[in-house]
Structures are given as C-alpha cells and as structure tokens.
Design a protein around this motif. Structure first.
Motif, PDB file in Angstrom:
ATOM      1  N   ALA A 244      -3.404   2.858  -2.968  1.00 29.60           N
ATOM      2  CA  ALA A 244      -1.456   4.065  -2.961  1.00 29.60           C
ATOM      3  C   ALA A 244      -1.169   5.318  -3.849  1.00 29.60           C
ATOM      4  N   GLN A 245      -1.001   6.241  -3.573  1.00 33.76           N
ATOM      5  CA  GLN A 245      -0.599   7.424  -4.131  1.00 33.76           C
ATOM      6  C   GLN A 245       0.106   6.953  -5.213  1.00 33.76           C
ATOM      7  N   ALA A 246       1.011   5.585  -5.528  1.00 34.69           N
ATOM      8  CA  ALA A 246       1.873   5.894  -6.632  1.00 34.69           C
ATOM      9  C   ALA A 246       2.596   4.563  -6.651  1.00 34.69           C
ATOM     10  N   SER A 247       2.657   4.041  -7.408  1.00 36.44           N
ATOM     11  CA  SER A 247       3.389   2.368  -7.729  1.00 36.44           C
ATOM     12  C   SER A 247       4.723   2.540  -7.380  1.00 36.44           C
TER      13      SER A 247
ATOM     14  N   ALA B 261      -4.597   8.620   5.879  1.00 38.06           N
ATOM     15  CA  ALA B 261      -3.563   8.042   5.393  1.00 38.06           C
ATOM     16  C   ALA B 261      -2.959   7.420   4.572  1.00 38.06           C
ATOM     17  N   SER B 262      -3.159   7.971   3.105  1.00 44.20           N
ATOM     18  CA  SER B 262      -2.436   7.425   2.110  1.00 44.20           C
ATOM     19  C   SER B 262      -1.206   7.864   2.055  1.00 44.20           C
ATOM     20  N   ARG B 263      -1.240   9.541   2.508  1.00 39.45           N
ATOM     21  CA  ARG B 263       0.158   9.965   3.248  1.00 39.45           C
ATOM     22  C   ARG B 263       0.942   9.778   3.685  1.00 39.45           C
ATOM     23  N   CYS B 264       0.392   8.732   4.675  1.00 35.71           N
ATOM     24  CA  CYS B 264       1.676   8.507   5.913  1.00 35.71           C
ATOM     25  C   CYS B 264       2.458   6.917   5.658  1.00 35.71           C
ATOM     26  N   ILE B 265       1.857   6.700   3.919  1.00 35.82           N
ATOM     27  CA  ILE B 265       2.201   5.297   3.458  1.00 35.82           C
ATOM     28  C   ILE B 265       3.127   5.567   2.808  1.00 35.82           C
ATOM     29  N   GLU B 266       4.981   5.909   2.357  1.00 31.76           N
ATOM     30  CA  GLU B 266       5.522   5.860   1.646  1.00 31.76           C
ATOM     31  C   GLU B 266       6.073   5.542   0.675  1.00 31.76           C
ATOM     32  N   ILE B 267       6.071   5.670  -0.555  1.00 29.44           N
ATOM     33  CA  ILE B 267       5.847   3.989  -1.380  1.00 29.44           C
ATOM     34  C   ILE B 267       6.729   5.168  -2.438  1.00 29.44           C
ATOM     35  N   GLY B 268       8.350   3.609  -2.626  1.00 33.75           N
ATOM     36  CA  GLY B 268       9.303   4.603  -3.948  1.00 33.75           C
ATOM     37  C   GLY B 268       9.710   3.654  -4.994  1.00 33.75           C
ATOM     38  N   ASP B 269      10.466   4.275  -5.923  1.00 36.56           N
ATOM     39  CA  ASP B 269      11.089   3.089  -6.797  1.00 36.56           C
ATOM     40  C   ASP B 269      11.995   1.901  -6.692  1.00 36.56           C
ATOM     41  N   VAL B 270      12.276   1.843  -4.569  1.00 40.14           N
ATOM     42  CA  VAL B 270      13.182   1.424  -4.313  1.00 40.14           C
ATOM     43  C   VAL B 270      13.449   1.106  -3.339  1.00 40.14           C
ATOM     44  N   ARG B 271      13.579  -0.394  -3.234  1.00 41.75           N
ATOM     45  CA  ARG B 271      13.425  -1.124  -1.498  1.00 41.75           C
ATOM     46  C   ARG B 271      14.448   0.278  -0.033  1.00 41.75           C
TER      47      ARG B 271
ATOM     48  N   VAL C 106       3.379  -2.465  -4.941  1.00 43.43           N
ATOM     49  CA  VAL C 106       2.324  -1.930  -5.117  1.00 43.43           C
ATOM     50  C   VAL C 106       1.677  -0.702  -6.426  1.00 43.43           C
ATOM     51  N   LEU C 107       0.394  -1.165  -6.860  1.00 37.62           N
ATOM     52  CA  LEU C 107       0.025  -0.401  -8.059  1.00 37.62           C
ATOM     53  C   LEU C 107      -0.664   0.477  -7.260  1.00 37.62           C
TER      54      LEU C 107
END
Length: 395
Positions: A207-210, A262-272, A242-243
């Motif tokens: 994951a690129q971010a927590s 592939a990691s850049r294709c999965i967006e991770i943010g602070d809120v759902r 995810v961490l």
C-alpha cells in the motif's frame, strides 16, 4: 465498471465550488456575448428596455444576492452540523454533496457575479444601447432563475438537517452502492475464494499510504496484468483499512515496475467512500441508531426506523455473491473476493443490538427483521440472517 478518470470527474462535479464556478462562468459568458446579439433586437425596443431599465434591477440584484448567499451559507452550515450531531459525524461529508443545496447556492452566487459584472461593464461604457436591451433580457431570465431557486430553497429548508432528511439521504446513497455491487459482486473481476496461493507464490503489492481502501481501478489492473501476462489478486477490498507498506494485493510476477504501477491503481484515503463500498452506508445507519439509543439521547423510535430502512435495503439490494460463479468476468486476470451477505449483515444489526440490548422494542424488532431476512431469496443472506438470529436467541 467506472474508470478512475470518470470517478475523479464525478467527485469534482459533486463539489459545491464546481457548480458555483460553472454558473458564474455561464453568467460572464452571457454578458460577453450580449453585444453580438444586437442584430436580432428590434429597433423600437431601445427606448423602453435600455440602459435605464437594466441598471436599477442589476443594482438590486448585486446588493441583494450577496446578503442572500451569506445567509444561505450560514443556514447550510448550521443544518449540516445539526445533522452530524444528531445522526453520525461521518454523514457530514455526504450532506456536502447535496445537489439541491449546491444548485441553489450556485444560482445565488451566479446572480451576484452577473449583476455586479454587468454594472461594472455599464459604467465602463462597454455596452451600446442595443446591447443594453440584450443585457436587460438576460437580466429578466436571471431574475426568473433566482426566484425559482428561492422557492426551491424554501421547500428544501423544511427538511434540511432533519433526521428524516439525513436518513433518507444515507439510504438512497446506500441503495445506489448496493445495486452497483449487485450488478458486479466482484467489480467485474474474477471471483477469488482466497489469495493464499498468491501469498505463497506471488509478490506482495504494498500500500502506498495508511488508510482505507477507497477505490480499485480493476480495468487498469487488467491492462497491467495482460501486458505482463500474469494475474493480480486483491487482498484488501474497498472499505478495509491497510497500513502503508503492507500488502494490498498480490501479483504472480516478480516485476517491481508492475507492482508499483498496480499499487497506484488502488486508491487509499483517510475516510471511506461510497463508490465501491456498499457496507459504508449500512455502517452509517447503524451508527445513527447507536447514537439514538445512547443514554444522552434515548430515542428508540429512531433506532426502530433505522432498522426498518436496513431491513428494506438488505431485502431489496443484497448482492448475490455466487452470481459470477461459472461466468466469464470482464477482467479475468484480476481476482477479488465478492462482497458477502454475512459481512453486510454484520455491519447493520450487531452494533444496534450492542447499544439497545436492554430495550425490548429494539430486540423484538431485530428478531422480526432477522426472521424476515431468513426467508431472503438470496441463500447466502437467508443463511446469515438465520444464523445471527439463532446466536442472539442463545444469549
């Protein structure tokens, strides 16, 4: 399956500033093209609808719309804070996407920009007498739009910030999200029972971010997998936390460039987000019922209404996790677990049972709701509801 580009465009269009800028730009464009429309104006209208007729109306709009906009913004913020305090704080982000409020405020700001700009252009001598007739005609149209927006705003204010409006908004958004997953339980990817073999033989995609997984661009992952002649298995689905650096997916390849892409294709943010996470709306409804059942509020009626909405959502919109079994998915090189009925049910009723376990009305309604869902046409939901009801009876 929506692409990331279309997703970002849709998110931008849900922002208040976007509509304000769009309508303000349209008002400025109308003023800019006014001189070009003078050939279509009859000559005998200049004396009746010229500069002297337009300027007083424009001055009234310029002074009035600023006050109306400021007042409306104060009302909007107060209503949204009230809704967040009575329902759940996470509903605030959903309320900010209210299209009626955005359109009304954008109309007010657009009217202010139009009138103020028109006054400046008149004072600068930009318009001839014939062009002034065009501006007057446009001003009449702007006044009609503002009056319509005011009437719409008055009707909308009757429910803005109320519990009924908040619950209806959450339910509608949850229904949309559930129906989208009902059409594509695995987001059009190949269904994965588990990713154990990928964890053993594949390469972890970190994951690129927590934060929470918000969006998975399955189409782009399919493209990457086809180019590398491999498969990619999603390990963390939308809504999961995810961490940074921990595996969010696995690839049957040791290509580092592939894993980074592939990691850049999965967006991770602070809120759902509601986009690919149908359980988020169920969680918001359950949180609202929990707050209603807290000792400080003591409103079991709201909790009963919430359970009715949850029961309706799960009965009408539960995705069939076995729907894609035996079918050819659109993205066959991407594997993803299907959203399960058991997970949806666990997001809805257990939190309410924990908060209202001492209230006979709440427990009775929940028992009837689970009993009804036990006859769901979806076997997975029927089994999960029957099991949950039996577990509650044993306590």
């Amino acid at each position: 399956m929506i692409s990331r580009t279309l997703l970002y465009i849709r998110r931008i269009t849900r922002q208040l500033w976007f509509r304000v800028v769009l309508i303000s730009a349209c008002s400025l464009l109308a003023l800019a093209i006014a001189p070009w429309l003078t050939p279509f104006i009859p000559e005998d209208l200049g004396e009746r609808f010229g500069r002297e007729a337009a300027l007083p109306v424009l001055n009234i709009l310029a002074s009035g719309m600023l006050a109306v906009t400021t007042f409306s913004l104060n009302v909007m913020v107060s209503a949204y804070r009230t809704a967040a305090a009575t329902a759940t704080p996470r509903v605030y982000r959903l309320l900010l996407e209210d299209t009626i409020t955005q359109s009304v405020l954008a109309t007010f700001v657009g009217g202010f920009v139009f009138s103020l700009s028109a006054v400046i252009l008149f004072r600068a001598g930009f318009y001839s007498e014939d062009a002034a007739i065009v501006v007057f005609a446009i001003t009449v149209g702007v006044v009609a739009l503002i009056v319509g927006a005011i009437l719409r705003w008055i009707d909308h204010l009757s429910g803005l910030g109320s519990m009924d409006h908040t619950l209806r908004l959450i339910e509608e958004r949850s229904r949309t999200s559930l129906r989208q997953r009902a059409d594509a339980p695995c987001l059009d990817a190949q269904r994965a029972e588990d990713d154990t073999r990928f964890q053993a033989d594949g390469t972890a995609i970190p994951a690129q971010a927590s934060g929470f997984v918000r969006f998975v661009d399955v189409a782009q992952l399919q493209t990457l997998a086809e180019e590398a002649d491999t498969q990619i298995a999603i390990h963390r689905t939308p809504g999961e936390f995810v961490l940074r650096g921990r595996p969010v997916a696995y690839a049957k390849s040791e290509d580092e460039d592939l894993c980074k892409a592939a990691s850049r294709c999965i967006e991770i943010g602070d809120v759902r987000s509601f986009d690919q996470d149908p359980s988020f709306g169920l969680t918001l409804l359950a949180e609202t019922a929990q707050r209603a059942l807290s000792p400080g509020v003591n409103d079991p009626g709201t909790a009963l209404e919430v359970m009715g909405r949850l029961e309706r959502l799960l009965w009408e919109n539960t995705p069939d996790e076995d729907a894609q079994t035996g079918q050819d998915p659109s993205f066959d090189r991407v594997l993803m677990p299907a959203i399960s009925a058991r997970h949806l049910l666990s997001c809805a009723f257990p939190p309410i049972a924990h908060a209202g376990g001492d209230d006979p009305a709440v427990i009775d309604w929940m028992d009837k709701a689970l009993g009804a869902l036990g006859h769901h046409p979806n076997p997975a939901m029927a089994k999960a509801a029957t099991k949950m009801r039996a577990q509650r009876s044993d306590r």
